[in-house]
Scaffold this motif. Structure first.
Motif, PDB file in Angstrom:
ATOM      1  N   ARG A  67       0.841  -1.194   0.000  1.00 28.38           N
ATOM      2  CA  ARG A  67       0.000   0.000   0.000  1.00 28.38           C
ATOM      3  C   ARG A  67       0.878   1.246   0.000  1.00 28.38           C
ATOM      4  NH1 ARG A  67      -2.435   0.618   6.117  1.00 28.38           N
ATOM      5  NH2 ARG A  67      -0.533   1.399   7.105  1.00 28.38           N
ATOM      6  N   ALA A  68       0.274   2.377  -0.337  1.00 33.80           N
ATOM      7  CA  ALA A  68       0.902   3.682  -0.160  1.00 33.80           C
ATOM      8  C   ALA A  68       0.594   4.163   1.248  1.00 33.80           C
ATOM      9  CB  ALA A  68       0.370   4.672  -1.189  1.00 33.80           C
ATOM     10  N   ASN A  69       1.576   4.754   1.911  1.00 28.80           N
ATOM     11  CA  ASN A  69       1.378   5.206   3.285  1.00 28.80           C
ATOM     12  C   ASN A  69       0.553   6.484   3.379  1.00 28.80           C
ATOM     13  OD1 ASN A  69       2.722   3.211   4.861  1.00 28.80           O
ATOM     14  ND2 ASN A  69       4.681   4.003   4.131  1.00 28.80           N
ATOM     15  N   GLN A  70       0.557   7.299   2.328  1.00 30.43           N
ATOM     16  CA  GLN A  70      -0.224   8.540   2.300  1.00 30.43           C
ATOM     17  C   GLN A  70      -0.273   9.043   0.868  1.00 30.43           C
ATOM     18  OE1 GLN A  70       3.726   9.888   1.928  1.00 30.43           O
ATOM     19  NE2 GLN A  70       2.026  11.240   1.523  1.00 30.43           N
ATOM     20  N   GLY A  71      -0.994  10.136   0.651  1.00 34.19           N
ATOM     21  CA  GLY A  71      -1.060  10.741  -0.673  1.00 34.19           C
ATOM     22  C   GLY A  71      -2.246  10.312  -1.504  1.00 34.19           C
ATOM     23  N   HIS A  72      -3.252   9.716  -0.874  1.00 32.99           N
ATOM     24  CA  HIS A  72      -4.391   9.182  -1.617  1.00 32.99           C
ATOM     25  C   HIS A  72      -5.378  10.275  -2.038  1.00 32.99           C
ATOM     26  CE1 HIS A  72      -2.898   5.895   0.949  1.00 32.99           C
ATOM     27  NE2 HIS A  72      -3.264   5.098  -0.036  1.00 32.99           N
ATOM     28  N   SER A  73      -5.972  10.068  -3.204  1.00 28.59           N
ATOM     29  CA  SER A  73      -7.129  10.865  -3.595  1.00 28.59           C
ATOM     30  C   SER A  73      -8.411  10.060  -3.408  1.00 28.59           C
ATOM     31  CB  SER A  73      -7.008  11.329  -5.052  1.00 28.59           C
ATOM     32  OG  SER A  73      -6.926  10.220  -5.933  1.00 28.59           O
ATOM     33  N   VAL A  74      -8.279   8.761  -3.182  1.00 29.37           N
ATOM     34  CA  VAL A  74      -9.429   7.906  -2.859  1.00 29.37           C
ATOM     35  C   VAL A  74      -9.499   7.753  -1.344  1.00 29.37           C
ATOM     36  CG1 VAL A  74      -9.362   6.658  -5.033  1.00 29.37           C
ATOM     37  CG2 VAL A  74      -8.030   5.803  -3.102  1.00 29.37           C
ATOM     38  N   GLN A  75     -10.698   7.577  -0.833  1.00 28.11           N
ATOM     39  CA  GLN A  75     -10.867   7.420   0.604  1.00 28.11           C
ATOM     40  C   GLN A  75     -10.332   6.058   1.058  1.00 28.11           C
ATOM     41  OE1 GLN A  75     -11.898   9.526   2.940  1.00 28.11           O
ATOM     42  NE2 GLN A  75     -12.298  11.196   1.488  1.00 28.11           N
ATOM     43  N   VAL A  76      -9.453   6.092   2.053  1.00 32.55           N
ATOM     44  CA  VAL A  76      -8.933   4.866   2.666  1.00 32.55           C
ATOM     45  C   VAL A  76      -9.302   4.945   4.142  1.00 32.55           C
ATOM     46  CG1 VAL A  76      -6.909   3.441   3.108  1.00 32.55           C
ATOM     47  CG2 VAL A  76      -7.054   4.775   0.992  1.00 32.55           C
ATOM     48  N   ARG A  77     -10.296   4.189   4.524  1.00 31.80           N
ATOM     49  CA  ARG A  77     -10.908   4.354   5.843  1.00 31.80           C
ATOM     50  C   ARG A  77      -9.990   3.934   6.987  1.00 31.80           C
ATOM     51  NH1 ARG A  77     -15.170   1.568   4.883  1.00 31.80           N
ATOM     52  NH2 ARG A  77     -14.759  -0.294   6.129  1.00 31.80           N
ATOM     53  N   ASP A  78      -9.187   2.900   6.767  1.00 30.34           N
ATOM     54  CA  ASP A  78      -8.394   2.324   7.861  1.00 30.34           C
ATOM     55  C   ASP A  78      -6.898   2.437   7.574  1.00 30.34           C
ATOM     56  OD1 ASP A  78     -10.793   1.477   9.141  1.00 30.34           O
ATOM     57  OD2 ASP A  78     -10.876  -0.224   7.773  1.00 30.34           O
ATOM     58  N   LEU A  79      -6.429   3.665   7.371  1.00 32.49           N
ATOM     59  CA  LEU A  79      -5.036   3.874   6.968  1.00 32.49           C
ATOM     60  C   LEU A  79      -4.068   3.842   8.146  1.00 32.49           C
ATOM     61  CD1 LEU A  79      -3.453   4.326   4.374  1.00 32.49           C
ATOM     62  CD2 LEU A  79      -3.761   6.789   4.661  1.00 32.49           C
ATOM     63  N   GLU A  80      -4.568   3.640   9.355  1.00 32.21           N
ATOM     64  CA  GLU A  80      -3.719   3.552  10.552  1.00 32.21           C
ATOM     65  C   GLU A  80      -2.954   4.851  10.792  1.00 32.21           C
ATOM     66  OE1 GLU A  80      -1.924  -0.644  11.075  1.00 32.21           O
ATOM     67  OE2 GLU A  80      -2.119  -0.413   8.906  1.00 32.21           O
ATOM     68  N   LEU A  81      -3.664   5.959  10.675  1.00 33.98           N
ATOM     69  CA  LEU A  81      -3.064   7.252  10.976  1.00 33.98           C
ATOM     70  C   LEU A  81      -3.110   7.497  12.480  1.00 33.98           C
ATOM     71  CD1 LEU A  81      -4.681   9.389   8.129  1.00 33.98           C
ATOM     72  CD2 LEU A  81      -2.441   8.273   8.136  1.00 33.98           C
ATOM     73  N   ARG A  82      -2.076   8.152  13.001  1.00 36.58           N
ATOM     74  CA  ARG A  82      -1.992   8.424  14.437  1.00 36.58           C
ATOM     75  C   ARG A  82      -2.395   9.867  14.713  1.00 36.58           C
ATOM     76  NH1 ARG A  82       3.042   7.833  14.944  1.00 36.58           N
ATOM     77  NH2 ARG A  82       3.802   9.801  15.793  1.00 36.58           N
ATOM     78  N   PRO A  83      -3.478  10.091  15.457  1.00 32.10           N
ATOM     79  CA  PRO A  83      -3.931  11.465  15.689  1.00 32.10           C
ATOM     80  C   PRO A  83      -2.944  12.266  16.528  1.00 32.10           C
ATOM     81  CG  PRO A  83      -5.202   9.923  17.019  1.00 32.10           C
ATOM     82  CD  PRO A  83      -4.363   9.095  16.099  1.00 32.10           C
ATOM     83  N   VAL A  84      -2.844  13.549  16.219  1.00 33.50           N
ATOM     84  CA  VAL A  84      -2.006  14.475  16.980  1.00 33.50           C
ATOM     85  C   VAL A  84      -2.887  15.145  18.030  1.00 33.50           C
ATOM     86  CG1 VAL A  84      -0.599  16.566  16.870  1.00 33.50           C
ATOM     87  CG2 VAL A  84      -0.479  14.872  15.022  1.00 33.50           C
ATOM     88  N   LEU A  85      -2.470  15.070  19.276  1.00 33.35           N
ATOM     89  CA  LEU A  85      -3.237  15.642  20.376  1.00 33.35           C
ATOM     90  C   LEU A  85      -2.500  16.841  20.959  1.00 33.35           C
ATOM     91  CD1 LEU A  85      -4.252  12.325  22.189  1.00 33.35           C
ATOM     92  CD2 LEU A  85      -5.545  13.596  20.458  1.00 33.35           C
ATOM     93  N   THR A  86      -3.244  17.873  21.310  1.00 36.54           N
ATOM     94  CA  THR A  86      -2.649  19.067  21.898  1.00 36.54           C
ATOM     95  C   THR A  86      -1.859  18.713  23.154  1.00 36.54           C
ATOM     96  OG1 THR A  86      -4.474  20.423  21.068  1.00 36.54           O
ATOM     97  CG2 THR A  86      -3.133  21.353  22.841  1.00 36.54           C
ATOM     98  N   GLY A  87      -0.628  19.175  23.216  1.00 39.23           N
ATOM     99  CA  GLY A  87       0.204  18.935  24.389  1.00 39.23           C
ATOM    100  C   GLY A  87       0.913  17.605  24.416  1.00 39.23           C
ATOM    101  N   SER A  88       0.653  16.742  23.443  1.00 43.46           N
ATOM    102  CA  SER A  88       1.321  15.441  23.414  1.00 43.46           C
ATOM    103  C   SER A  88       2.761  15.609  22.933  1.00 43.46           C
ATOM    104  CB  SER A  88       0.568  14.476  22.500  1.00 43.46           C
ATOM    105  OG  SER A  88       0.594  14.938  21.160  1.00 43.46           O
TER     106      SER A  88
END
Length: 201
Positions: A67-88
């Protein structure tokens, strides 16, 4: 291969899972890739300087997937992205978007747009700095810096991709507005900080 994994799988008749993975054997069987081998695929993945691609064995059937890790123009629902949280610890004070001087007039008035992609791509720093692998094209001559905590406070979400690119879908219109810009840097022919008059909408 980048087109198939980021944009064109459906049009090419390739079955992409919800996590963005395709079976390598199906990719190689396609008419556009039948002259390539598994070794070619493995070499591209191993030598890509931006670590754009990932290989794995399917957790159930063991077949090789890519798979490509990022850069999609199609929706990839379960791409395993890690959310950025304020103060983390992994929340950067700034993130950088690479662009071009010729687009600055539009950017400073309208902001950054994800356009046809699912996310706006950002880097944690400039190319060549520590741990910065990807996030902007090598030929960019403009770096726009985003105040990440300010944008987060207003509800704009950011995510880390597996290859260290910071991604944001922007606001409801797919934009990061100029009010979140902290500074800009001309990259070529020589670097110059805040060489423009920043217009805040």
């Amino acid at each position: 291969m980048s087109y198939a994994l980021r944009h064109g799988a459906n049009q090419m008749g390739l079955l992409m899972a919800t996590d963005g993975f395709l079976y390598v054997e199906e990719l190689l069987a396609h008419s556009q890739f039948h002259l390539y081998s598994l070794e070619d695929i493995e070499r591209v993945v191993a030598t890509n300087d931006k670590q754009r691609f990932k290989l794995r064995s399917h957790p159930e059937d063991g077949r090789l997937q890519i798979r490509a890790n990022q850069g999609h123009s199609v929706q990839v629902r379960d791409l395993e992205l890690r959310p950025v949280l304020t103060g983390s610890p992994d929340c950067p004070a700034e993130a950088v978007h690479g662009s071009y001087l010729g687009k600055w007039n539009s950017i400073q008035l309208q902001g950054l747009s994800r356009m046809k992609r699912t996310h706006i791509h950002l880097a944690s720093g400039l190319p060549g700095e520590d741990d910065v692998i990807s996030g902007m094209r090598k030929d960019c001559d403009l770096a726009v810096f985003i105040d990440v905590p300010k944008a987060l406070a207003d509800g704009i979400e950011f995510f880390w991709s597996e290859n260290g690119v910071l991604l944001s879908a922007g606001d409801s219109e797919g934009k990061i507005l100029p009010k979140y810009f902290s500074r800009a840097l001309r990259l070529r022919p020589t670097r110059a900080v805040n060489w423009f008059r920043l217009v805040i909408a």
